[in-house]
Each structure stands twice: as structure tokens, then as C-alpha cells.
Design an enzyme around this catalytic site. Sequence first.
Site, short mmCIF file in Angstrom:
data_model
loop_
_atom_site.label_atom_id
_atom_site.label_comp_id
_atom_site.label_asym_id
_atom_site.label_seq_id
_atom_site.Cartn_x
_atom_site.Cartn_y
_atom_site.Cartn_z
N CYS A 125 0.83 -1.11 0.01
CA CYS A 125 0.13 -0.04 -0.05
C CYS A 125 0.98 1.24 0.06
O CYS A 125 1.49 1.65 -0.92
CB CYS A 125 -0.94 -0.09 1.23
SG CYS A 125 -2.39 1.13 0.83
N HIS A 234 -3.46 -5.17 0.48
CA HIS A 234 -3.07 -5.61 1.69
C HIS A 234 -2.87 -7.17 1.87
O HIS A 234 -3.94 -7.86 2.44
CB HIS A 234 -4.03 -5.10 2.75
CG HIS A 234 -3.63 -3.68 2.93
ND1 HIS A 234 -2.72 -3.00 3.90
CD2 HIS A 234 -4.21 -2.39 2.41
CE1 HIS A 234 -2.59 -1.82 4.04
NE2 HIS A 234 -3.57 -1.27 2.92
N GLU A 236 -1.32 -8.83 3.86
CA GLU A 236 -1.20 -9.18 5.09
C GLU A 236 -2.33 -9.46 5.90
O GLU A 236 -2.50 -10.31 6.94
CB GLU A 236 -0.35 -8.08 6.18
CG GLU A 236 -1.19 -7.14 6.61
CD GLU A 236 -1.29 -5.93 5.33
OE1 GLU A 236 -1.68 -4.89 5.72
OE2 GLU A 236 -0.88 -6.22 4.25
#
Length: 592
Positions: A125, A234, A236
Site C-alpha cells: 500500500c 494488503h 497481510e
Amino acid sequence: MNYNLGSYLNTVYTSSPKPKAKPVIGITTNYSDIDATLSERYYDQVVKAGGVPVLIPPIEDADIIRTTLDSIDGLLLSGGADYNPLWAGEEPRPELHHINAKRDLPELLITRLAYDRQIPMLGICRGIQTLAMALEGEVEQDIYSGRESRVEGRELLRHSQDADRSEPTHSVALTDGSILQQLYGASTIFVNSFHHQAVRKAGPHFCVTAIAPDGIIEAMESSEHKAIMGVQWHPECLGADGLPIFKWLVDCADTFRKAKALHQSIITIDTHVDTPMFFPQNVEFAHRDSRILVDLHKMTEGRQDAVFMVAYLPQPKPGEPFVSPLNSQLSTLDSPREYADLIFDKIGSIIENNNAYLAQACTPDELLANKKDGKKSIVFGIENGLALEGDISNLKHFKERGVAYITLCHNGDNDICDSARGNSTNNGVSAFGEQVIHEMNHLGIMVDLSHASEKSFYDALDISTKPIVCSHSNCKALCDVPRNLTDDQLRALAKKGGVAHTTFYHGFLNNTTEATILDGIAHLEHAVKIMGIDHVGIGTDFDGDGGVLGMANSSEVISFTIQLLRRRYSEDDIRKIWGGNWLRVWREEPHP
């Protein structure tokens, strides 16, 4: 949960005293009020991928950043607030959101310095935008007002969602052959998206590898064969679906970790650089000088131990006097010998002025001692036997100055031998050239046949009683130019115990398309196939028009080691390639 600390310690103390080595991944943190913060999902994914996470607070002190980079094997640039557009030379648009001034400079610095050190990087990001900001790309302050980044005719999607962060919200198209396409085995994947900024232009160091349906750039990867990737989404937060990207980073970091350890234990030698050609520009060898490809900073970043720095003498045309490359007009003070001495004097001054970091090496033992003392070595060489001025006694003079090898000729015939680009003036090695080779053998100066004609090559091979080197020569079978060596020459060189060192001048690697580090690998592997692993090495020709994509200067020599590790070369093989074979010839040891 067992709240007895002793039982946990017992588990630690009864296991192996040395845990299995894992790559250390530094993760940049956010900053809020007085706290450095980070979502646990970042470090959870790093752990699941097999890495060791460490958090990096936003500190802009350069020495602290460099020490941090020396301690990690990979860098993860996390998400967060907008960049101050002034870093990009832009004024803020009304749509700009909260900026985080505490993060901007530290992250731009650490990214640029990590790039110079070849450290694997993943930007997420804000992190992909960090890569673009730090490395000559452009970031769109607000994609909803900055319509120039859109593909014509495609309606802009909503990229700032209020869905759960684990929920994919749109698709992205992956470029064929990209790392992402290989990781996911698909041309389209579904991602989560929470942003109003994006990369507008990837810049010269990246290629775009994922695009949203509205044309917004969603991912980019290094176009220079570096382990660098940025994604706008994202991963994660995507659990198992996002893990492949973290596994890629950790795997790249593990290879980098192994390359660093290998460079610590072996000697890495570049056997031919032409940096003295830039002395007239008053270059600063102790600085990271953009005008030269070899300097103290770049050697340190690439974890390189030694360079053979040559005094290059251009061959005058028949009947014309020698003109010093350091002067625009003929100087009576610079005969060929005087010019070579002037170059060595200038190199000596550089060494003296930086004697805490640099030392001359006149023998292999001195080179090894310099490594042990934490110093880079510079070794003298001469490119073109014109420096002898037809006087055999000058060989003793140059030996006493520390000259380790002499390239017998350059791009033109001289009184020693004929050049690969000459006119067969001597029909190979001249009678004087035979004397020169015998005296070089006697004094322990290596005979270098790079630039020599094929007839000169075989003549010298017959005359010399010691192994011969080709300090910067490639394979004619892969790139058919006069300067390169045929397979028969490679075999003959190996039979006599000599070495041929792959060079990174684009025209000797690939004369049809833009050459890259992979072309260098191809030439090395062809030489290994023909000669065997005991007869190859690296002589880049940096600052003599050498340098290609992925192997552009001394900071990138560790990238070549990484390529070798990826191809499963053993530590012993890499040790031979990076200097072991050359040191054997320099020591005049018997060849295997």
C-alpha cells in the site's frame, strides 16, 4: 497456558544451542501521536513465511539506518498515511489526506539505501508508493481527482472500501511471466483495496505487473533483476491467500543472507576496471560518485573485496605519437611509461587518503591480509604493453610498482603482438613480444591475452611457461565478435592452467538485444561447460563501458552471487569463480 517460566526455559535449554538460521525481515512501523505502531498481521505473515520480524521505528539518522540495514536480510515497507507531496516536487491537492511527516524521510532514506545494497524489498500500500517516491517513480495524490492515470474508457472503481480488510473487493490482471503470476499460477487474482493514492508511473527501475480493471497500477516489480516488489493491496490481511507474497520476500531474503555470509568468507575479485579513465573529472573515490561505477561506497555495498585497477593506454595509429588520455592535447611529459606511472601515483594517493578502508595489494597474501584487516584492495594492472616503450627493463620497473598483470595489447597492433582488432602486423607475437613474455614469467607478472588476436593468443600460450589469463573476455559461441574467445581457445587456455574472466561490456555479451546480468551468467556457464569450474572468473570492465542491467556497478556484484546461488552453485564453486581460480594463477600454483 502454563504460567511456569521454568518449563519454557527448559524447552529452550534442552533444544539445540544454535537455532536454525532464518532471514531477518525489517518492517517499517507507523507513527501515531508518540507511538511507533504496526498491525500484528504484518509480522504474523513474516513468521508464517519462515522469517524473523524486527520492527524499524521511523528514525532518520543515516548511521542508524545503515546499521539497521547491515542487520537485516529483507525489508518490508508497511502501509499508512499519505506522503507529503513536496517530496515529489508537487503542491498538495485538496483531496490529499493526513500526511505523516515522521515517516516520510526515514522511509525514503531506508528504501534508497536498501536498493543500493541489493536488499530484497516488499512494499505494501503506502509501501509501493514509497518505492516509487524513493526510486524515480511518481505517485498520484488522489486517484479520484487525478484521472490521467486511468485507462481511457474504463470507469473508475471504488478503491477505498469499508469492507472487512480480509475481504477481497476487486480483481487485478497479472502480467504474464511476472513474479506474481508465477506465485499464484493465474492471470487474474482477487485483492482487498483500501487506498485513495496509487503509483502513477513506476519509473525506470520497475515494470508494472498488476492492473485493476480501471487501469490503476496495483503492483510493480524490479525491471533490473532485483528482488523488489510493491503491491497496492494488503496481503497481510488476506491470510493464506496473501502468504505467497511474504514467502517470496522471505525466500529472497534467505538467499541474500547466504550471499552475505559467503562474501564474508571468500575473496571477491573484479580483475579489470578502468576507473582511472575518469580521473580527469576529479572524481571522488571515497564518495558514492555517480560518475564512476567503482568507488569505496559501491564496493562496500556490493561486499566486494578487491579490484584490479588498470592504467589503460590507447594504441596510436601507425606513425602517430602517443597521446595521454588525461590531456586533450599531446603532452611531452606523458610518454607511455610516464603516463602509466602517473595513473599509479594517482591511485596511490587515493589509497593513502583512505588508508583506513583501502590498501594496495602487490601479492595474493597481501590481498588476503587486507581482507582480514577489513580493508578493500586495489591491485595495479596495465592495459596495453605499449607502456613498456619497447624496453624490456621497464618490466622490472612496473613489477616493483606492484603491477600484477599486463594486457599485451589493446585495440591495435603494437610491438609485442597483434590485436583482435588489428591488421596482423606481427603475424602474432613478435620477437620482442617473446622476450616480454619470458621476462614476465621470470618476474611473476601475469600475461593477459584479452584483446589479443587468435594467432597472438596461441603464440603466447606456446611461449609462456606459466598459466595465462584473459582478464575480461567472453565466449564467441554466444556473441560472435573478434574480442571474444572461441571454444577451442577456451579449451587450450584451460589445458595450460589459465583462466578466462567473464566481462560485462554489453557488446561482448549480446550484440542483438540489451544485455543483462543473465547474459553474463550465460557466458560464465558456457565457459564452465567448455573449460571446467577451475578456469573461470569475473572481470567486469566497469568504467571502461562495462555494466549492464542487474550488474551495473560494484554495488551489484553480490547480485551475481545471488544468481549463482539460485542456480545451485556450491560454496566451493562460487569461491573459485570470485577469485580462487585467479589467485591460483597469480600464486603460480599448479592447476588441477
